[in-house]
Scaffold this motif. Structure first.
Motif, PDB file in Angstrom:
ATOM      1  N   MET A 191     -18.798   8.072  -6.862  1.00  0.00           N
ATOM      2  CA  MET A 191     -19.075   9.102  -5.853  1.00  0.00           C
ATOM      3  C   MET A 191     -19.081  10.457  -6.564  1.00  0.00           C
ATOM      4  O   MET A 191     -18.956  10.528  -7.773  1.00  0.00           O
ATOM      5  CB  MET A 191     -17.971   9.160  -4.803  1.00  0.00           C
ATOM      6  CG  MET A 191     -17.311   7.864  -4.486  1.00  0.00           C
ATOM      7  SD  MET A 191     -15.812   8.169  -3.559  1.00  0.00           S
ATOM      8  CE  MET A 191     -15.538   6.539  -2.926  1.00  0.00           C
ATOM      9  N   MET A 211       1.144   4.307  -2.879  1.00  0.00           N
ATOM     10  CA  MET A 211       0.974   5.733  -2.604  1.00  0.00           C
ATOM     11  C   MET A 211       2.118   6.530  -3.205  1.00  0.00           C
ATOM     12  O   MET A 211       1.971   7.698  -3.537  1.00  0.00           O
ATOM     13  CB  MET A 211       0.916   5.974  -1.091  1.00  0.00           C
ATOM     14  CG  MET A 211      -0.440   5.640  -0.502  1.00  0.00           C
ATOM     15  SD  MET A 211      -0.324   5.346   1.256  1.00  0.00           S
ATOM     16  CE  MET A 211       0.272   6.919   1.812  1.00  0.00           C
ATOM     17  N   ILE A 266      -2.698  12.503  -3.501  1.00  0.00           N
ATOM     18  CA  ILE A 266      -1.878  11.817  -2.496  1.00  0.00           C
ATOM     19  C   ILE A 266      -0.391  12.065  -2.716  1.00  0.00           C
ATOM     20  O   ILE A 266       0.440  11.441  -2.056  1.00  0.00           O
ATOM     21  CB  ILE A 266      -2.134  10.299  -2.443  1.00  0.00           C
ATOM     22  CG1 ILE A 266      -2.087   9.688  -3.835  1.00  0.00           C
ATOM     23  CG2 ILE A 266      -3.416   9.982  -1.732  1.00  0.00           C
ATOM     24  CD1 ILE A 266      -2.191   8.179  -3.826  1.00  0.00           C
ATOM     25  N   GLU A 269     -15.625  13.906  -3.669  1.00  0.00           N
ATOM     26  CA  GLU A 269     -15.294  12.693  -2.901  1.00  0.00           C
ATOM     27  C   GLU A 269     -14.231  11.859  -3.603  1.00  0.00           C
ATOM     28  O   GLU A 269     -13.393  11.235  -2.961  1.00  0.00           O
ATOM     29  CB  GLU A 269     -16.549  11.843  -2.691  1.00  0.00           C
ATOM     30  CG  GLU A 269     -17.500  12.412  -1.670  1.00  0.00           C
ATOM     31  CD  GLU A 269     -18.845  11.714  -1.683  1.00  0.00           C
ATOM     32  OE1 GLU A 269     -19.536  11.780  -0.670  1.00  0.00           O
ATOM     33  OE2 GLU A 269     -19.211  11.108  -2.724  1.00  0.00           O
ATOM     34  N   LEU A 294     -14.455   6.636  -9.181  1.00  0.00           N
ATOM     35  CA  LEU A 294     -15.185   5.832  -8.220  1.00  0.00           C
ATOM     36  C   LEU A 294     -16.624   6.336  -8.189  1.00  0.00           C
ATOM     37  O   LEU A 294     -16.891   7.480  -8.519  1.00  0.00           O
ATOM     38  CB  LEU A 294     -14.523   5.961  -6.845  1.00  0.00           C
ATOM     39  CG  LEU A 294     -13.070   5.511  -6.845  1.00  0.00           C
ATOM     40  CD1 LEU A 294     -12.396   5.822  -5.522  1.00  0.00           C
ATOM     41  CD2 LEU A 294     -12.981   4.017  -7.131  1.00  0.00           C
ATOM     42  N   ARG A 310      -7.067  12.668  -8.765  1.00  0.00           N
ATOM     43  CA  ARG A 310      -7.210  11.753  -7.641  1.00  0.00           C
ATOM     44  C   ARG A 310      -5.840  11.231  -7.203  1.00  0.00           C
ATOM     45  O   ARG A 310      -5.573  11.073  -6.023  1.00  0.00           O
ATOM     46  CB  ARG A 310      -8.075  10.590  -8.120  1.00  0.00           C
ATOM     47  CG  ARG A 310      -8.810   9.879  -7.077  1.00  0.00           C
ATOM     48  CD  ARG A 310      -9.793   8.966  -7.724  1.00  0.00           C
ATOM     49  NE  ARG A 310      -9.120   7.895  -8.449  1.00  0.00           N
ATOM     50  CZ  ARG A 310      -9.773   7.006  -9.199  1.00  0.00           C
ATOM     51  NH1 ARG A 310     -11.071   7.085  -9.337  1.00  0.00           N
ATOM     52  NH2 ARG A 310      -9.121   6.055  -9.796  1.00  0.00           N
ATOM     53  N   ILE A 311      -4.985  10.975  -8.193  1.00  0.00           N
ATOM     54  CA  ILE A 311      -3.650  10.494  -7.857  1.00  0.00           C
ATOM     55  C   ILE A 311      -2.808  11.624  -7.282  1.00  0.00           C
ATOM     56  O   ILE A 311      -2.105  11.453  -6.291  1.00  0.00           O
ATOM     57  CB  ILE A 311      -2.972   9.903  -9.109  1.00  0.00           C
ATOM     58  CG1 ILE A 311      -3.707   8.647  -9.538  1.00  0.00           C
ATOM     59  CG2 ILE A 311      -1.514   9.613  -8.849  1.00  0.00           C
ATOM     60  CD1 ILE A 311      -3.219   8.079 -10.836  1.00  0.00           C
ATOM     61  N   LYS A 357      -8.053  11.201   2.516  1.00  0.00           N
ATOM     62  CA  LYS A 357      -8.843  10.998   3.726  1.00  0.00           C
ATOM     63  C   LYS A 357      -8.565   9.619   4.296  1.00  0.00           C
ATOM     64  O   LYS A 357      -8.321   9.441   5.482  1.00  0.00           O
ATOM     65  CB  LYS A 357     -10.317  11.099   3.356  1.00  0.00           C
ATOM     66  CG  LYS A 357     -11.184  11.706   4.430  1.00  0.00           C
ATOM     67  CD  LYS A 357     -12.415  12.232   3.763  1.00  0.00           C
ATOM     68  CE  LYS A 357     -13.692  11.930   4.441  1.00  0.00           C
ATOM     69  NZ  LYS A 357     -14.822  12.374   3.625  1.00  0.00           N
ATOM     70  N   ARG A 358      -8.582   8.647   3.401  1.00  0.00           N
ATOM     71  CA  ARG A 358      -8.405   7.278   3.855  1.00  0.00           C
ATOM     72  C   ARG A 358      -6.998   7.057   4.381  1.00  0.00           C
ATOM     73  O   ARG A 358      -6.764   6.303   5.305  1.00  0.00           O
ATOM     74  CB  ARG A 358      -8.668   6.339   2.692  1.00  0.00           C
ATOM     75  CG  ARG A 358      -8.605   4.899   3.051  1.00  0.00           C
ATOM     76  CD  ARG A 358      -8.789   4.072   1.804  1.00  0.00           C
ATOM     77  NE  ARG A 358      -8.024   4.572   0.690  1.00  0.00           N
ATOM     78  CZ  ARG A 358      -6.717   4.580   0.634  1.00  0.00           C
ATOM     79  NH1 ARG A 358      -6.010   4.117   1.622  1.00  0.00           N
ATOM     80  NH2 ARG A 358      -6.088   5.046  -0.417  1.00  0.00           N
ATOM     81  N   LEU A 359      -6.042   7.741   3.746  1.00  0.00           N
ATOM     82  CA  LEU A 359      -4.660   7.514   4.139  1.00  0.00           C
ATOM     83  C   LEU A 359      -4.273   8.348   5.349  1.00  0.00           C
ATOM     84  O   LEU A 359      -3.141   8.292   5.804  1.00  0.00           O
ATOM     85  CB  LEU A 359      -3.739   7.855   2.963  1.00  0.00           C
ATOM     86  CG  LEU A 359      -4.026   7.017   1.725  1.00  0.00           C
ATOM     87  CD1 LEU A 359      -3.250   7.544   0.544  1.00  0.00           C
ATOM     88  CD2 LEU A 359      -3.692   5.573   1.973  1.00  0.00           C
ATOM     89  N   GLU A 388       0.836  -1.207   0.000  1.00  0.00           N
ATOM     90  CA  GLU A 388       0.000   0.000   0.000  1.00  0.00           C
ATOM     91  C   GLU A 388       0.871   1.258   0.000  1.00  0.00           C
ATOM     92  O   GLU A 388       0.573   2.236  -0.687  1.00  0.00           O
ATOM     93  CB  GLU A 388      -0.933   0.021   1.207  1.00  0.00           C
ATOM     94  CG  GLU A 388      -2.130  -0.928   1.075  1.00  0.00           C
ATOM     95  CD  GLU A 388      -1.764  -2.370   1.372  1.00  0.00           C
ATOM     96  OE1 GLU A 388      -0.924  -2.586   2.266  1.00  0.00           O
ATOM     97  OE2 GLU A 388      -2.317  -3.278   0.714  1.00  0.00           O
ATOM     98  N   TYR A 448     -10.964  11.140  -1.606  1.00  0.00           N
ATOM     99  CA  TYR A 448     -11.049   9.762  -1.115  1.00  0.00           C
ATOM    100  C   TYR A 448      -9.732   9.242  -0.537  1.00  0.00           C
ATOM    101  O   TYR A 448      -9.654   8.825   0.612  1.00  0.00           O
ATOM    102  CB  TYR A 448     -11.519   8.832  -2.242  1.00  0.00           C
ATOM    103  CG  TYR A 448     -11.346   7.375  -1.916  1.00  0.00           C
ATOM    104  CD1 TYR A 448     -12.213   6.753  -1.029  1.00  0.00           C
ATOM    105  CD2 TYR A 448     -10.288   6.633  -2.441  1.00  0.00           C
ATOM    106  CE1 TYR A 448     -12.043   5.435  -0.688  1.00  0.00           C
ATOM    107  CE2 TYR A 448     -10.108   5.316  -2.101  1.00  0.00           C
ATOM    108  CZ  TYR A 448     -10.989   4.719  -1.226  1.00  0.00           C
ATOM    109  OH  TYR A 448     -10.807   3.411  -0.881  1.00  0.00           O
ATOM    110  N   ALA A 449      -8.689   9.296  -1.365  1.00  0.00           N
ATOM    111  CA  ALA A 449      -7.432   8.688  -0.926  1.00  0.00           C
ATOM    112  C   ALA A 449      -6.765   9.440   0.232  1.00  0.00           C
ATOM    113  O   ALA A 449      -6.393   8.828   1.221  1.00  0.00           O
ATOM    114  CB  ALA A 449      -6.481   8.533  -2.106  1.00  0.00           C
TER     115      ALA A 449
END
Ligand SMILES: Nc1ncnc2c1ncn2[C@@H]1O[C@H](COP(=O)(O)OP(=O)(O)OP(=O)(O)O)[C@@H](O)[C@H]1O
Ligand SMILES: [Mg+2]
Lengths: 289, 257
Positions: free
Chosen positions: B102, B88, B170, B106, B100, B166-167, B113-115, B84, B110-111
């Motif tokens: 959403m 990243m 992160i 979002e 995705l 999105r990429i 927030k999740r990370l 993982e 997404y990433a």
């Protein structure tokens, strides 16, 4: 020639579609007719909130509050058990299980769906009920709790198979997209897969609940059939469906008791309709989003 | 080996890949230089995608897959790294834009927030990340008024740039593009290419493309793959004008593939 064939097939399909609507309307009409005529004689309010169901007393009492409570209790209990277990099983089968285990599990679940409800009721009566009685140290094992467990068993195959379908049809690319962003398998399942499959999963739950609410045979055999409002889930209850099935044979056609049973059916119909309606509302909302 | 002035971002050392024992990549060795755009060209089935997906271990999900040789990211063996964490640092963009399911907002957040890049989901902080990522992906002006509508409703080109955003959110070090423009019209393609060129200041980019012209437009260096082998790698301008290998010449002049 082909055109004619197409036309004929189209007509047949149309006819079948209409037929199913006609049936529903007829059933509903019949329920309404008998139900309304009952309500005219015995008030609808007394019927719904009346606590006592003494159909053969003099004068008779037709209060179905205890039956409604019984049905709701057993159904909610069954859902609390069947929904999480069913969804987790579906996730396991579609996402995590190795190939062989997956195949075995799938056929087992299908087998479970094929077990007739009388058999489930019977097994519950002779095996689960004594267990519940001893384990919780209560006078009888025929309780709402026992009924919920057995009904959860019956709802599970529906919930598992349909959720599994929904989960499997989530495009592989969604998962790949999430993985490529560094998501772990669990994060991907929870945040992406379950989310994308949600409409299907909700449909699965609703169909499962539908099966539970409408179930008659098994609940009649294992819930104890006592028409009183229970204080806990470890007491016998009686459901609406069981009442109709058990008493229909003893009534005089057209009599007050007979029509009271139709009125129960009407209430049941209304509740089912409400559940479906709420489900549609949810589905509609998640689709528009 | 690292004698040049440039700093190697990734180093691929004698890499071979197999799908159920069928060799799809054979003894590939090359380096990816920091802040360059390395384009990879080659006919269908030459192993370009397999190569790219090995660089961030996306092939690891496939139980038929196996490999020999090693890949280093900043001198660290990626096969010893946490999967993982690697992804990243080495982000990937696929041929089909796959937002995705959403909203636009979002999707971007997404990433991060999740990370846990953003701690308690402070709204102002998230807004800033989303805006920056969308700006960098040259998408901000087109979507700033519809951040809360579904990402699925955007055009293909916009979706692809959303995937880039999105990429970017992160902050990876390397971005892998697998034929990112194969489904796009010329105008969207031009936008994506511009975006890539702007991005190379801060990121290292590997671009697989079926479009030889695209490789010549955006690549700093170009590698030519054929049937699982690296035939030739060199400066894009030089490779296109005077390739060393006959096969490369045949391919870029459209004689086969
Ligand atoms: N998941 C897989 N399972 C089995 N074989 C695969 C898999 N992915 C790729 N291959 C095989 O690996 C070889 C190289 O495929 P790859 O997708 O890397 O080629 P490519 O250069 O990206 O081609 P294209 O230009 O068509 O995208 C092909 O022969 C393909 O059949
Ligand atoms: Mg490819």
């Amino acid at each position: 020639m082909r055109k004619i064939k197409d036309d004929i097939i189209e007509k047949i399909i149309f006819f079948c579609g209409i037929l199913s609507i006609v049936f529903v309307v007829l059933i509903f009409g019949f329920l309404i007719k008998e139900g309304i005529s009952f309500f005219k004689e015995f008030g609808i309010v007394d019927f719904i909130i009346g606590k006592f169901w003494y159909p053969s007393a003099n004068p008779p009492e037709f209060g179905i509050l205890s039956l409604i409570v019984g049905s709701v209790l057993v159904t909610v209990g069954a859902c609390i058990i069947a929904v999480p277990v069913g969804i987790m099983a579906a996730v396991y089968i579609s996402e995590l299980a190795p190939k062989q285990i997956k195949d075995i599990l799938k056929s087992l679940v299908e087998l479970m769906a094929a077990v007739p409800s009388v058999v489930i009721g019977f097994v519950g009566m002779v095996s689960l009920a004594p267990l519940v009685r001893v384990f919780f140290n209560i006078p009888t094992g025929l309780t709402a709790f026992t009924g919920s467990i057995m009904l959860a068993f019956m709802a599970m195959p529906t919930i598992v198979t349909i959720s599994e379908d929904a989960i499997r049809s989530v495009p592989w690319q969604y998962k790949e997209g999430a993985f490529a962003l560094g998501a772990t398998k669990w994060q991907t399942i929870r945040r992406i897969v379950l989310k994308a499959a949600m409409p299907g999963i909700i449909a699965a739950i609703m169909l499962g609940i539908g099966r539970v609410i409408g179930e008659t045979m098994a609940v009649m055999m294992i819930t104890g059939n006592a028409a009183h409002i229970p204080h806990s889930i470890f007491e016998p209850v009686r459901t609406m469906t069981a009442t109709i099935a058990a008493e229909m044979g003893e009534t005089v056609t057209g009599g007050l008791h007979y029509r009271a049973l139709f009125a129960i059916a009407l209430v049941l119909f209304f509740i089912t309709f409400l559940v479906n309606f709420i489900a549609d509302l949810f589905l509609g909302r998640s689709k528009n989003k | 080996m690292k004698t040049n002035l440039y700093q190697n971002k990734m180093l691929i050392d004698d890499l071979s890949c197999f799908f159920s024992n069928k060799c799809v990549l054979e003894n590939v060795s090359l380096s990816i230089i920091k802040n360059e755009i390395l384009t990879i060209i080659g006919p269908s089935n030459s192993g370009k995608t397999s190569f790219l997906r090995t660089l961030n271990r996306m092939n690891d999900f496939n139980s038929d897959f196996s490999r020999k040789g090693n890949v280093f990211l900043d001198e660290e063996n990626i096969f010893h790294m946490n999967m993982e964490k690697l992804r990243m640092r080495v982000g990937m963009l696929f041929a089909m834009p796959i937002p995705l399911p959403m909203t636009v907002y979002e999707n971007v957040i997404y990433a991060p927030k999740r990370l846990g890049v953003i701690k308690h989901g402070k709204k102002s902080e998230m807004d800033a990340i989303v805006e920056q990522a969308l700006r960098d992906a040259s998408l901000w002006d087109e979507v700033k008024d519809r951040l809360d509508s579904s990402a699925m409703k955007m055009s293909g080109g916009q979706q692809q740039r959303l995937c880039i955003a999105r990429i970017l959110a992160i902050n990876p070090e390397v971005i892998l593009f697998d034929e990112p423009c194969s489904g796009l019209d010329p105008i969207s393609t031009a936008k994506v290419e511009e975006t890539m060129i702007a991005l190379k200041k801060r990121y290292t980019i590997v671009l697989v493309t079926n479009n030889v012209k695209q490789a010549s437009r955006v690549g700093d260096r170009t590698a030519f793959f054929l049937m699982g082998r690296l035939i030739e790698i060199g400066g894009t301008a030089k490779l296109f004008v005077s390739p060393k290998e006959q096969k490369t010449n045949d391919y870029i002049t459209g004689r086969f593939g």
